[in-house]
Design an enzyme around this catalytic site. Structure first.
Site, PDB file in Angstrom:
ATOM      1  N   ASN A  83      -9.259  -5.781   3.535  1.00  0.00           N
ATOM      2  CA  ASN A  83      -8.737  -6.741   2.542  1.00  0.00           C
ATOM      3  C   ASN A  83      -8.323  -6.088   1.224  1.00  0.00           C
ATOM      4  O   ASN A  83      -8.891  -6.336   0.163  1.00  0.00           O
ATOM      5  CB  ASN A  83      -9.779  -7.826   2.280  1.00  0.00           C
ATOM      6  N   ILE A 109       0.840  -1.199   0.000  1.00  0.00           N
ATOM      7  CA  ILE A 109       0.000   0.000   0.000  1.00  0.00           C
ATOM      8  C   ILE A 109       0.875   1.250   0.000  1.00  0.00           C
ATOM      9  O   ILE A 109       0.613   2.212  -0.728  1.00  0.00           O
ATOM     10  CB  ILE A 109      -0.963  -0.009   1.204  1.00  0.00           C
ATOM     11  N   SER A 115      -7.389  -1.137  10.772  1.00  0.00           N
ATOM     12  CA  SER A 115      -7.681  -2.446  10.170  1.00  0.00           C
ATOM     13  C   SER A 115      -9.076  -2.933  10.518  1.00  0.00           C
ATOM     14  O   SER A 115      -9.569  -2.727  11.632  1.00  0.00           O
ATOM     15  CB  SER A 115      -6.651  -3.474  10.664  1.00  0.00           C
ATOM     16  N   SER A 145      -0.629  -9.289   9.016  1.00  0.00           N
ATOM     17  CA  SER A 145      -0.977 -10.706   9.003  1.00  0.00           C
ATOM     18  C   SER A 145      -1.382 -11.245  10.370  1.00  0.00           C
ATOM     19  O   SER A 145      -0.599 -11.219  11.324  1.00  0.00           O
ATOM     20  CB  SER A 145       0.169 -11.559   8.439  1.00  0.00           C
ATOM     21  N   LYS A 157      -3.903  -3.169  16.457  1.00  0.00           N
ATOM     22  CA  LYS A 157      -4.564  -2.146  15.645  1.00  0.00           C
ATOM     23  C   LYS A 157      -5.621  -1.399  16.444  1.00  0.00           C
ATOM     24  O   LYS A 157      -5.857  -0.206  16.210  1.00  0.00           O
ATOM     25  CB  LYS A 157      -5.166  -2.783  14.391  1.00  0.00           C
ATOM     26  N   TYR A 206      -2.598  -9.362  16.359  1.00  0.00           N
ATOM     27  CA  TYR A 206      -2.608  -8.290  15.371  1.00  0.00           C
ATOM     28  C   TYR A 206      -3.796  -7.358  15.596  1.00  0.00           C
ATOM     29  O   TYR A 206      -3.648  -6.123  15.600  1.00  0.00           O
ATOM     30  CB  TYR A 206      -2.664  -8.872  13.956  1.00  0.00           C
TER      31      TYR A 206
END
Length: 323
Positions: free
Chosen positions: A175, A14, A122, A83, A150, A146
Site C-alpha cells: 500500500n 512509483i 505485491s 488494482s 503477481k 491481479y
C-alpha cells in the site's frame, strides 16, 4: 562510469519517483512507459536531464523490450496494470500486461546479460492468509486475478534465476502512497482519492466499515528498498522476495481522519465534510501487516518514515498538485 538502468513503468507513481531518485544518485536512467496509466507530467522535469532517456513503448511488445534493455546493466521493473478491482473487471488485460509483459522484460534482460533484475511484487500475493504479520514464505490463496499475476511473476523470476543465472530480487510492496500518485479514474488508490474528495468538499467513500487495516508505506521507504536491492553486495539475496513496508498497522479510518485534520488546517471547511461508507469490495483483504525482518537482515532495509509522518510529508504535494 555510471551504470544505466532500464526502468519500466517509469512515468507512473512509483516509477517516476524511482527515476528521479536514481538520477540524483548518479545513474543513467532509461524510462520505458506506454502512458496508459503513467503520466508525462510525472517526468516532465526530468526530460532535459543529460542522463535521462524516455522511451514510449509497451512491455507487451517483446521487440520493444529487447531494444529498450540494450546497453542497460540493471533493470527496475515497475510496469504493471495495477488494482484489484480493475483486474476483476479486465482479467485479460491484467494477464497480458502483468504476466506476458513481465516475461517479455525478464527474457529480454536475460538475453542481454543484465546484471540484476529488481521487480515490483505485491502484498496481494498473501491472498486469503489470515496470519499476521505477513511472512514471505507463508502465503495463502490469491483472491483476485491481479494477485494471481503477481504470484506468477515471483515464480518466473525464481525459475529464471535457477535456469539462466539472472540475478532477481522481488519487492512485495504494501500500500504505497505519496507524491505523483494519480487520484483520478475508477481504479485510483485510496489515499489520493480521499484527498481529492476532501479538497472538493465531497464525502470520501470508504469501502466497508473503515476498520480494515493496512501497512501503508510512504514512497521514500520504497525508494530506499529499491536502492538496497540494486546496490547490495550480499550474494545470498538473489532469487528471493522481500516485504517492503513500514511494519505498522493503520486503519483506513485513522488515515482518513488524519488527512481531514491536516487538510482542514489549510481549508477549515474540510473539517465539516462527512465520511461516506459503502459496501466492501470484492477481492480486498481485511487486514495486512508486513514482517520486514527478512528485508532488514538481507538487504539492510531500514525504513524511517511512518505512515502518519508520511501523510504529513505528502500533504503539501497533495494540496498543490490536486487543487
Amino acid at each position: 562510469m555510471s551504470k544505466r538502468i532500464l526502468l519500466t513503468g517509469g512515468a507512473g507513481f512509483i516509477g517516476s519517483n524511482l527515476c528521479e531518485h536514481f538520477l540524483q544518485k548518479g545513474y543513467k536512467v532509461r524510462c520505458l512507459d506506454n502512458l496508459s496509466t503513467g503520466r508525462m507530467s510525472n517526468i516532465q522535469g526530468l526530460l532535459e536531464h543529460p542522463n535521462f532517456e524516455f522511451v514510449e513503448a509497451d512491455i507487451r511488445d517483446f521487440e520493444a523490450c529487447v531494444k529498450a534493455v540494450q546497453d542497460c546493466e540493471l533493470v527496475l521493473h515497475q510496469a504493471a496494470l495495477g488494482s484489484v478491482p480493475r483486474s476483476i473487471d479486465r482479467p485479460l488485460d491484467t494477464n497480458a500486461v502483468n504476466i506476458t509483459g513481465f516475461l517479455n522484460v525478464l527474457w529480454a534482460a536475460t538475453q542481454e546479460g543484465v546484471e540484476r533484475f529488481v521487480y515490483a511484487a505485491s502484498s496481494s500475493t498473501y491472498g486469503d492468509s489470515k496470519e499476521l504479520p505477513k511472512v514471505e514464505d507463508r502465503i495463502g490463496n490469491p483472491m483476485s486475478p491481479y494477485a494471481v499475476t503477481k504470484l506468477v511473476n515471483e515464480q518466473y523470476a525464481k525459475v529464471f534465476g535457477q535456469m539462466y543465472g539472472i540475478k532477481t530480487i522481488g519487492l512485495r510492496y504494501f500500500n504505497v502512497f505519496g507524491r505523483n500518485q494519480d487520484p483520478d479514474g475508477a481504479y485510483a488508490a485510496a489515499i489520493p482519492k480521499f484527498v481529492k474528495a476532501f479538497l472538493e468538499h465531497r464525502s470520501p467513500e470508504i469501502h466497508g466499515d473503515g476498520e480494515q487495516t493496512r501497512d501503508f508505506t510512504y514512497i521514500d521507504n520504497v525508494l530506499h528498498a529499491n536502492e538496497c536491492a540494486l546496490e547490495t553486495e550480499n550474494e545470498e539475496v538473489f532469487h528471493e522476495v522481500y516485504n517492503v513496508a513500514f511494519g505498522e498497522r493503520t486503519s483506513v479510518n485513522q488515515i482518513v481522519k488524519k488527512l481531514q485534520l491536516l487538510l482542514s488546517e489549510k481549508d477549515p471547511e474540510i473539517a465539516e465534510v462527512e465520511l461516506k461508507y459503502a459496501q466492501a469490495r470484492k477481492g480486498d483483504v481485511r487486514d495486512s501487516l508486513a514482517d520486514i525482518a527478512k528485508a532488514r537482515r538481507m538487504l539492510n532495509y531500514n525504513p524511517k518514515i511512518s505512515v502518519l509522518a508520511g501523510v504529513e510529508r505528502a500533504i503539501d504535494w497533495y494540496w498543490n498538485d490536486l487543487k
